[in-house]
Design a protein around this motif. Structure first.
Motif, mmCIF file in Angstrom:
data_model
loop_
_atom_site.group_PDB
_atom_site.id
_atom_site.type_symbol
_atom_site.label_atom_id
_atom_site.label_comp_id
_atom_site.label_asym_id
_atom_site.label_seq_id
_atom_site.Cartn_x
_atom_site.Cartn_y
_atom_site.Cartn_z
ATOM 1 N N ALA A 50 0.764 -1.371 -0.104
ATOM 2 C CA ALA A 50 0.003 0.028 -0.017
ATOM 3 C C ALA A 50 0.880 1.254 -0.101
ATOM 4 O O ALA A 50 0.405 2.239 -0.596
ATOM 5 N N GLU A 51 1.942 1.280 0.792
ATOM 6 C CA GLU A 51 2.842 2.242 0.728
ATOM 7 C C GLU A 51 3.528 2.684 -0.570
ATOM 8 O O GLU A 51 3.526 3.702 -1.056
ATOM 9 N N LEU A 54 1.676 6.887 -6.699
ATOM 10 C CA LEU A 54 0.496 8.034 -7.009
ATOM 11 C C LEU A 54 1.101 9.344 -6.743
ATOM 12 O O LEU A 54 0.840 10.523 -7.361
ATOM 13 N N ASP A 55 1.994 9.440 -5.513
ATOM 14 C CA ASP A 55 2.558 10.979 -5.293
ATOM 15 C C ASP A 55 3.556 11.157 -6.351
ATOM 16 O O ASP A 55 3.540 12.330 -6.713
#
Length: 190
Positions: free
Chosen positions: A179-180, A186-187
């Motif tokens: 998830a990280e 995404l960032d």
């Protein structure tokens, strides 16, 4: 006959006990076993069971007084050398007598078995307060131990759950890492 490593003894014929007892060689009155009816049998067994409870309470009271009056170490030596039970059993009997005599739960509400009363007597004040609605004369030792385990272990899983918990933590750490990584991607793409 041997079954699964245990010796199975033949059951004696019911009439074997009929009329066997009166006064023993020490002059103690013994029960004469004579079946009359189911209700008579139930009545006699209940009476004997209550008498046994009263006898165990009396033994516990004697032990409480003896421990209080004897010099340090003398009580334990007496129990080990001269009584027909272990120091552990003596402690249980004392605990039961002290609990009953404290009046925290009326004797009429307690089960007639000292082993069940001991389970109740070893509850903390908070645990006893939580258990009080469930305390009744028909409470079994299994029920008392299950309740005790439930209130004492509330929130704490049993040790046998450790391997499953270790695997779950590893799986959750993996999911967290994934998830990280997705969040970082995404960032970056923004």
């Amino acid at each position: 006959m041997k079954l699964d490593g245990k010796v199975k003894l033949p059951r004696p014929a019911p009439d074997r006990y009929a009329g066997l007892f009166a006064d023993d060689e020490n002059g103690r009155r013994q029960e004469v076993i004579a079946y009359h009816s189911r209700s008579h049998t139930v009545e006699r067994i209940k009476a004997l069971w209550e008498r046994a409870r009263d006898d165990f309470l009396a033994i516990g009271r004697w032990l409480v007084v003896a421990k209080a009056r004897m010099e340090h170490g003398e009580f334990e030596a007496m129990v080990r050398a001269e009584l027909p039970f272990s120091p552990s059993r003596a402690r249980q009997l004392r605990t039961v007598a002290e609990f009953v005599d404290s009046g925290r739960i009326p004797l009429e509400r307690l089960p007639p078995a000292d082993s069940v009363i001991y389970e109740i007597a070893t509850l903390s004040e908070d645990e006893l307060a939580a258990a009080e609605p469930d305390i009744r004369p028909t409470l079994t030792r299994i029920e008392a131990k299950a309740f005790k385990k439930r209130v004492q272990g509330a929130g704490a899983p049993p040790a046998s759950d450790r391997p499953a918990l270790v695997k779950r933590i590893a799986r959750l750490r993996q999911e967290l890492a994934e998830a990280e990584a997705m969040l970082a991607a995404l960032d970056r793409n923004g």
